[in-house]
Scaffold this motif. Structure first.
Motif, PDB file in Angstrom:
ATOM      1  N   ALA A  98       5.930   7.786   8.370  1.00 49.30           N
ATOM      2  CA  ALA A  98       7.096   7.083   7.811  1.00 49.30           C
ATOM      3  C   ALA A  98       6.687   5.745   7.183  1.00 49.30           C
ATOM      4  CB  ALA A  98       8.137   6.847   8.899  1.00 49.30           C
ATOM      5  N   LEU A  99       5.724   5.067   7.817  1.00 50.30           N
ATOM      6  CA  LEU A  99       5.289   3.765   7.286  1.00 50.30           C
ATOM      7  C   LEU A  99       4.683   3.903   5.887  1.00 50.30           C
ATOM      8  CD1 LEU A  99       3.717   1.685  10.209  1.00 50.30           C
ATOM      9  CD2 LEU A  99       6.093   1.989   9.538  1.00 50.30           C
ATOM     10  N   GLN A 100       4.082   5.053   5.626  1.00 54.58           N
ATOM     11  CA  GLN A 100       3.483   5.250   4.292  1.00 54.58           C
ATOM     12  C   GLN A 100       4.536   5.245   3.191  1.00 54.58           C
ATOM     13  OE1 GLN A 100       1.077   8.795   4.620  1.00 54.58           O
ATOM     14  NE2 GLN A 100      -0.498   7.748   5.801  1.00 54.58           N
ATOM     15  N   SER A 101       5.782   5.532   3.553  1.00 51.18           N
ATOM     16  CA  SER A 101       6.869   5.433   2.567  1.00 51.18           C
ATOM     17  C   SER A 101       7.620   4.109   2.687  1.00 51.18           C
ATOM     18  CB  SER A 101       7.877   6.562   2.758  1.00 51.18           C
ATOM     19  OG  SER A 101       7.243   7.807   2.619  1.00 51.18           O
ATOM     20  N   ILE A 102       7.831   3.652   3.919  1.00 55.49           N
ATOM     21  CA  ILE A 102       8.663   2.461   4.126  1.00 55.49           C
ATOM     22  C   ILE A 102       7.982   1.206   3.570  1.00 55.49           C
ATOM     23  CG2 ILE A 102       9.651   0.919   5.891  1.00 55.49           C
ATOM     24  CD1 ILE A 102      10.201   3.492   7.576  1.00 55.49           C
ATOM     25  N   VAL A 103       6.690   1.072   3.854  1.00 59.04           N
ATOM     26  CA  VAL A 103       5.988  -0.150   3.422  1.00 59.04           C
ATOM     27  C   VAL A 103       6.030  -0.322   1.892  1.00 59.04           C
ATOM     28  CG1 VAL A 103       3.757  -1.348   3.380  1.00 59.04           C
ATOM     29  CG2 VAL A 103       4.600  -0.336   5.521  1.00 59.04           C
ATOM     30  N   PRO A 104       5.698   0.727   1.099  1.00 63.07           N
ATOM     31  CA  PRO A 104       5.779   0.547  -0.361  1.00 63.07           C
ATOM     32  C   PRO A 104       7.194   0.251  -0.871  1.00 63.07           C
ATOM     33  CG  PRO A 104       4.522   2.521   0.174  1.00 63.07           C
ATOM     34  CD  PRO A 104       5.107   2.025   1.459  1.00 63.07           C
ATOM     35  N   LEU A 105       8.206   0.802  -0.208  1.00 62.15           N
ATOM     36  CA  LEU A 105       9.582   0.539  -0.662  1.00 62.15           C
ATOM     37  C   LEU A 105       9.945  -0.948  -0.534  1.00 62.15           C
ATOM     38  CD1 LEU A 105      11.618   3.568   0.750  1.00 62.15           C
ATOM     39  CD2 LEU A 105      11.094   3.084  -1.647  1.00 62.15           C
ATOM     40  N   PHE A 106       9.325  -1.606   0.442  1.00 61.22           N
ATOM     41  CA  PHE A 106       9.644  -3.017   0.681  1.00 61.22           C
ATOM     42  C   PHE A 106       8.556  -3.947   0.144  1.00 61.22           C
ATOM     43  CE2 PHE A 106      12.550  -0.941   3.576  1.00 61.22           C
ATOM     44  CZ  PHE A 106      13.676  -1.754   3.533  1.00 61.22           C
ATOM     45  N   ILE A 107       7.843  -3.463  -0.865  1.00 64.27           N
ATOM     46  CA  ILE A 107       6.690  -4.222  -1.367  1.00 64.27           C
ATOM     47  C   ILE A 107       7.086  -5.608  -1.885  1.00 64.27           C
ATOM     48  CG2 ILE A 107       6.758  -3.204  -3.700  1.00 64.27           C
ATOM     49  CD1 ILE A 107       3.656  -3.076  -3.488  1.00 64.27           C
ATOM     50  N   TYR A 108       8.271  -5.717  -2.518  1.00 69.06           N
ATOM     51  CA  TYR A 108       8.693  -7.031  -3.035  1.00 69.06           C
ATOM     52  C   TYR A 108       8.975  -7.998  -1.893  1.00 69.06           C
ATOM     53  CZ  TYR A 108       9.017  -5.505  -7.853  1.00 69.06           C
ATOM     54  OH  TYR A 108       8.716  -5.067  -9.097  1.00 69.06           O
ATOM     55  N   MET A 109       9.646  -7.494  -0.882  1.00 68.90           N
ATOM     56  CA  MET A 109       9.942  -8.355   0.272  1.00 68.90           C
ATOM     57  C   MET A 109       8.638  -8.796   0.932  1.00 68.90           C
ATOM     58  SD  MET A 109      12.246  -7.560   3.653  1.00 68.90           S
ATOM     59  CE  MET A 109      11.080  -6.444   4.429  1.00 68.90           C
ATOM     60  N   ASN A 110       7.693  -7.877   1.013  1.00 67.35           N
ATOM     61  CA  ASN A 110       6.411  -8.202   1.629  1.00 67.35           C
ATOM     62  C   ASN A 110       5.717  -9.313   0.848  1.00 67.35           C
ATOM     63  OD1 ASN A 110       4.439  -7.820   3.636  1.00 67.35           O
ATOM     64  ND2 ASN A 110       3.223  -6.534   2.291  1.00 67.35           N
ATOM     65  N   LYS A 111       5.716  -9.134  -0.467  1.00 70.26           N
ATOM     66  CA  LYS A 111       4.973 -10.050  -1.331  1.00 70.26           C
ATOM     67  C   LYS A 111       5.601 -11.438  -1.403  1.00 70.26           C
ATOM     68  CE  LYS A 111       2.713  -9.827  -5.742  1.00 70.26           C
ATOM     69  NZ  LYS A 111       2.224  -9.015  -6.812  1.00 70.26           N
ATOM     70  N   PHE A 112       6.928 -11.460  -1.559  1.00 67.90           N
ATOM     71  CA  PHE A 112       7.587 -12.740  -1.832  1.00 67.90           C
ATOM     72  C   PHE A 112       8.212 -13.391  -0.600  1.00 67.90           C
ATOM     73  CE2 PHE A 112       7.514 -10.523  -5.910  1.00 67.90           C
ATOM     74  CZ  PHE A 112       6.785 -11.461  -6.634  1.00 67.90           C
ATOM     75  N   TYR A 113       8.160 -12.698   0.531  1.00 64.54           N
ATOM     76  CA  TYR A 113       8.718 -13.326   1.734  1.00 64.54           C
ATOM     77  C   TYR A 113       7.733 -13.259   2.903  1.00 64.54           C
ATOM     78  CZ  TYR A 113      11.588 -14.216   5.833  1.00 64.54           C
ATOM     79  OH  TYR A 113      12.058 -14.730   7.021  1.00 64.54           O
ATOM     80  N   ILE A 114       7.322 -12.053   3.293  1.00 69.69           N
ATOM     81  CA  ILE A 114       6.508 -11.931   4.515  1.00 69.69           C
ATOM     82  C   ILE A 114       5.132 -12.576   4.316  1.00 69.69           C
ATOM     83  CG2 ILE A 114       5.599 -10.346   6.261  1.00 69.69           C
ATOM     84  CD1 ILE A 114       7.791  -8.372   5.437  1.00 69.69           C
ATOM     85  N   GLU A 115       4.482 -12.236   3.185  1.00 72.33           N
ATOM     86  CA  GLU A 115       3.152 -12.809   2.958  1.00 72.33           C
ATOM     87  C   GLU A 115       3.207 -14.306   2.665  1.00 72.33           C
ATOM     88  OE1 GLU A 115       1.111 -10.545  -0.031  1.00 72.33           O
ATOM     89  OE2 GLU A 115       0.874  -8.783   1.268  1.00 72.33           O
ATOM     90  N   THR A 116       4.181 -14.719   1.847  1.00 69.75           N
ATOM     91  CA  THR A 116       4.196 -16.126   1.425  1.00 69.75           C
ATOM     92  C   THR A 116       4.855 -17.042   2.449  1.00 69.75           C
ATOM     93  OG1 THR A 116       6.143 -15.587   0.128  1.00 69.75           O
ATOM     94  CG2 THR A 116       4.098 -15.760  -1.070  1.00 69.75           C
ATOM     95  N   LYS A 117       5.974 -16.608   3.036  1.00 71.69           N
ATOM     96  CA  LYS A 117       6.693 -17.505   3.961  1.00 71.69           C
ATOM     97  C   LYS A 117       6.193 -17.363   5.408  1.00 71.69           C
ATOM     98  CE  LYS A 117      10.064 -19.297   1.257  1.00 71.69           C
ATOM     99  NZ  LYS A 117      10.651 -18.334   0.335  1.00 71.69           N
ATOM    100  N   LEU A 118       5.873 -16.141   5.799  1.00 72.41           N
ATOM    101  CA  LEU A 118       5.511 -15.913   7.209  1.00 72.41           C
ATOM    102  C   LEU A 118       3.996 -15.770   7.410  1.00 72.41           C
ATOM    103  CD1 LEU A 118       8.241 -13.200   8.081  1.00 72.41           C
ATOM    104  CD2 LEU A 118       8.445 -15.686   8.239  1.00 72.41           C
ATOM    105  N   ASN A 119       3.264 -15.705   6.281  1.00 73.65           N
ATOM    106  CA  ASN A 119       1.811 -15.469   6.340  1.00 73.65           C
ATOM    107  C   ASN A 119       1.442 -14.238   7.160  1.00 73.65           C
ATOM    108  OD1 ASN A 119       1.108 -17.766   4.795  1.00 73.65           O
ATOM    109  ND2 ASN A 119       1.566 -19.032   6.595  1.00 73.65           N
ATOM    110  N   ARG A 120       2.226 -13.194   6.984  1.00 72.53           N
ATOM    111  CA  ARG A 120       1.937 -11.950   7.699  1.00 72.53           C
ATOM    112  C   ARG A 120       2.004 -10.803   6.709  1.00 72.53           C
ATOM    113  NH1 ARG A 120       5.623 -13.644  11.876  1.00 72.53           N
ATOM    114  NH2 ARG A 120       6.901 -11.816  11.450  1.00 72.53           N
ATOM    115  N   ASP A 121       1.934  -9.593   7.251  1.00 69.39           N
ATOM    116  CA  ASP A 121       1.970  -8.417   6.392  1.00 69.39           C
ATOM    117  C   ASP A 121       2.912  -7.393   7.020  1.00 69.39           C
ATOM    118  OD1 ASP A 121       0.684  -6.552   4.296  1.00 69.39           O
ATOM    119  OD2 ASP A 121       0.429  -5.467   6.186  1.00 69.39           O
ATOM    120  N   LEU A 122       3.742  -6.756   6.202  1.00 73.11           N
ATOM    121  CA  LEU A 122       4.765  -5.854   6.732  1.00 73.11           C
ATOM    122  C   LEU A 122       4.153  -4.699   7.529  1.00 73.11           C
ATOM    123  CD1 LEU A 122       7.720  -4.998   6.994  1.00 73.11           C
ATOM    124  CD2 LEU A 122       7.513  -3.790   4.820  1.00 73.11           C
ATOM    125  N   LYS A 123       3.113  -4.097   6.975  1.00 73.09           N
ATOM    126  CA  LYS A 123       2.534  -2.933   7.669  1.00 73.09           C
ATOM    127  C   LYS A 123       2.025  -3.333   9.058  1.00 73.09           C
ATOM    128  CE  LYS A 123      -0.598   0.942   7.230  1.00 73.09           C
ATOM    129  NZ  LYS A 123      -1.753   1.520   6.555  1.00 73.09           N
TER     130      LYS A 123
END
Length: 220
Positions: A98-123
């Motif tokens: 499921a993660l192989q589909s869920i993670v790419p669907l949220f790629i924008y959130m990952n890029k512009f929020y999780i990576e930049t604001k939280l310094n983490r990665d969604l996967k």
């Protein structure tokens, strides 16, 4: 110009679409075809990120997946020992799939929020949820059953054993210490190169661990 998406819009229109797509992805069987429009979901996420709903969306996603994993864990707890290993394997495989589909669907959130604001990665965050809500709760029941299955031919298929052992290693490498001989069969270079005279000793350690697990109340 993009229409303004209020928090009400997000809650009543956008999140429900994401919610039902995530549901389908989390519960599909391998090889299922799911009738969701990836493009629609992708654009839904994109719009919400552009309109500053990332924090809410991230929080909703984590809550949604945590609830799902708590249900999975309860179902596993209710499994009889002879089905336990197979069911753990299915749960692990289904979630990682499921993660192989869920993670790419949220790629924008990952890029512009999780990576930049939280310094983490969604996967990483989502794998950690499985570790905390499922694997950690089951490792002490699972290990003795795996060790037992390993010493009984045809108890479970080699591919099931390989999937679980590699999966556990991915989730938490230090679990190797619970059964080094078992992990070393599927993961290269875990043990120091074995000298033949030490092989008896490894086998003895393996049996000792099984006895200790059983003495500590990890019944079969």
């Amino acid at each position: 110009v993009m229409n303004v998406i209020t928090i009400e819009d997000y809650k009543s229109t956008y999140w429900p679409k994401l919610d039902s797509a995530i549901d389908q992805l989390l519960t599909q069987s391998p090889g299922d075809y799911i009738p969701i429009s990836y493009e629609q979901i992708y654009s839904c996420v994109y719009k919400c990120v552009c309109q500053q709903h990332s924090e809410q969306m991230y929080s909703d996603l984590i809550k949604k997946i945590t609830n799902h994993l708590e249900r999975v864990s309860k179902e596993l707890q209710a499994s009889p020992p002879d089905l336990y290993i197979e069911r753990f394997n299915v749960a692990l495989g289904q979630y990682m799939g499921a993660l192989q589909s869920i993670v790419p669907l949220f790629i924008y959130m990952n890029k512009f929020y999780i990576e930049t604001k939280l310094n983490r990665d969604l996967k990483d965050d989502l794998i950690k949820l499985f570790t905390e809500h499922v694997a950690e709760k089951h490792i002490y029941n699972l290990m003795p059953l795996l060790l037992e299955a390993q010493s009984t031919p045809f108890r479970i298929t080699p591919s099931t054993m390989a999937n679980i052992v590699k999966g556990l290693y991915t989730l938490r490498p230090e679990w190797v210490q619970m059964a080094p001989a078992l992990f070393s069969k599927f993961i290269p270079n875990i043990l120091p190169p074995a000298v033949e005279s030490e092989l008896q000793e490894y086998a003895a350690q393996d049996q000792k661990l099984q006895r200790e697990l059983i003495q500590n109340g990890f019944t079969r």
